[in-house]
Design a protein around this motif. Sequence first.
Motif, PDB file in Angstrom:
ATOM      1  N   TYR B  35      -0.774  27.234  21.567  1.00  8.06           N
ATOM      2  CA  TYR B  35       0.478  26.657  22.010  1.00  8.06           C
ATOM      3  C   TYR B  35       1.614  27.413  21.325  1.00  8.06           C
ATOM      4  O   TYR B  35       1.437  28.006  20.266  1.00  8.06           O
ATOM      5  N   GLN B  37       5.732  26.854  20.115  1.00  8.47           N
ATOM      6  CA  GLN B  37       6.769  25.855  19.909  1.00  8.47           C
ATOM      7  C   GLN B  37       8.063  26.535  19.499  1.00  8.47           C
ATOM      8  O   GLN B  37       8.157  27.134  18.426  1.00  8.47           O
ATOM      9  N   GLY B  40      13.262  22.996  18.080  1.00  8.95           N
ATOM     10  CA  GLY B  40      13.789  21.797  18.719  1.00  8.95           C
ATOM     11  C   GLY B  40      13.037  21.350  19.958  1.00  8.95           C
ATOM     12  O   GLY B  40      13.462  20.416  20.640  1.00  8.95           O
ATOM     13  N   GLN B  41      11.912  21.997  20.231  1.00 11.67           N
ATOM     14  CA  GLN B  41      11.121  21.668  21.418  1.00 11.67           C
ATOM     15  C   GLN B  41       9.732  21.214  21.008  1.00 11.67           C
ATOM     16  O   GLN B  41       9.299  21.415  19.869  1.00 11.67           O
ATOM     17  N   GLY B  42       9.019  20.610  21.957  1.00 12.71           N
ATOM     18  CA  GLY B  42       7.618  20.323  21.726  1.00 12.71           C
ATOM     19  C   GLY B  42       6.781  21.556  22.019  1.00 12.71           C
ATOM     20  O   GLY B  42       7.243  22.501  22.658  1.00 12.71           O
ATOM     21  N   PRO B  43       5.538  21.566  21.552  1.00 11.40           N
ATOM     22  CA  PRO B  43       4.666  22.702  21.843  1.00 11.40           C
ATOM     23  C   PRO B  43       4.415  22.866  23.338  1.00 11.40           C
ATOM     24  O   PRO B  43       4.358  21.881  24.081  1.00 11.40           O
ATOM     25  N   GLU B  44       4.293  24.124  23.761  1.00 12.15           N
ATOM     26  CA  GLU B  44       3.993  24.422  25.160  1.00 12.15           C
ATOM     27  C   GLU B  44       2.684  25.194  25.241  1.00 12.15           C
ATOM     28  O   GLU B  44       2.457  26.138  24.480  1.00 12.15           O
ATOM     29  N   PHE B  45       1.858  24.806  26.170  1.00 12.13           N
ATOM     30  CA  PHE B  45       0.526  25.375  26.353  1.00 12.13           C
ATOM     31  C   PHE B  45       0.606  26.853  26.722  1.00 12.13           C
ATOM     32  O   PHE B  45       1.414  27.256  27.559  1.00 12.13           O
ATOM     33  N   VAL B  89       7.073  29.264  16.661  1.00  4.23           N
ATOM     34  CA  VAL B  89       5.864  28.955  15.898  1.00  4.23           C
ATOM     35  C   VAL B  89       4.696  28.926  16.885  1.00  4.23           C
ATOM     36  O   VAL B  89       4.750  28.217  17.900  1.00  4.23           O
ATOM     37  N   LEU B  91       1.001  27.914  17.549  1.00  4.35           N
ATOM     38  CA  LEU B  91       0.050  26.935  17.039  1.00  4.35           C
ATOM     39  C   LEU B  91      -1.302  27.109  17.712  1.00  4.35           C
ATOM     40  O   LEU B  91      -1.387  27.303  18.923  1.00  4.35           O
ATOM     41  N   GLY B 107       0.042  26.820  11.977  1.00  2.00           N
ATOM     42  CA  GLY B 107       0.899  27.672  12.774  1.00  2.00           C
ATOM     43  C   GLY B 107       1.278  28.977  12.116  1.00  2.00           C
ATOM     44  O   GLY B 107       1.194  29.148  10.896  1.00  2.00           O
ATOM     45  N   THR B 108       1.685  29.915  12.953  1.00  2.00           N
ATOM     46  CA  THR B 108       2.282  31.175  12.499  1.00  2.00           C
ATOM     47  C   THR B 108       3.710  31.198  13.007  1.00  2.00           C
ATOM     48  O   THR B 108       3.939  31.091  14.212  1.00  2.00           O
ATOM     49  N   ARG B 109       4.654  31.321  12.063  1.00  2.00           N
ATOM     50  CA  ARG B 109       6.056  31.433  12.473  1.00  2.00           C
ATOM     51  C   ARG B 109       6.353  32.903  12.696  1.00  2.00           C
ATOM     52  O   ARG B 109       6.341  33.693  11.757  1.00  2.00           O
TER      53      ARG B 109
END
Lengths: 113, 113
Positions: B35, B37, B40-45, B89, B91, B107-109
């Motif tokens: 995912y 991210q 300010g957003q939710g994770p996206e597939f 990020v 995930l 996660g990796t930023r």
Amino acid sequence: SQQGEEDPQALSIQEGENATMNCSYKTSINNLQWYRQNSGRGLVHLILIRSNEREKHSGRLRVTLDTSKKSSSLLITASRAADTASYFCATDPPGAGSYQLTFGKGTKLSVIP
Amino acid sequence: GAGVSQTPSNKVTEKGKYVELRCDPISGHTALYWYRQSLGQGPEFLIYFQGTGAADDSGLPNDRFFAVRPEGSVSTLKIQRTERGDSAVYLCASSPRGMGGYTFGSGTRLTVV
């Protein structure tokens, strides 16, 4: 694209109070899950509620699901400073092997000691 | 290991460079997910693996993104010709057989400058 919308976007409460966060979604779901995220990094799975369930409890957490309104709520009772985090709802679509989660934008909860 | 491990935790790269992000899932989890991210957003597939094969890569934004899982455990997300908009990020999560709550890594930023 984001399916879930959490409400409110931010919530600030005193330690010991209850915190309620809401989530609305747009399409049919198989399950709805709530996750917590600290400091914008890894998410921690809190609770999963299936589409045929209406309420579920886990410790200080209570989740409700209303599929007719396409909404869910997460209640944290007797909040603690350690509950400070962002909370996300996530849905997966119906169908065998459904796996792809769609997350909302999250509610940022601050619990003041 | 006990959890999902992602390396590096932070990566700064110059625009146009190639990067690889690694995910080591929980031992025995056949399902692995990536995912992304944004702030300010939710994770996206992005992509889902069941075993060694990519069962669904529909979330990859374009052909600069590619992921592999050659032996059904460790996965690598590869981004070619990075752009500033790739900063996020990333995930990784795993689960048994693609069902139920996921376990996410930290996660990796990725920052593209």
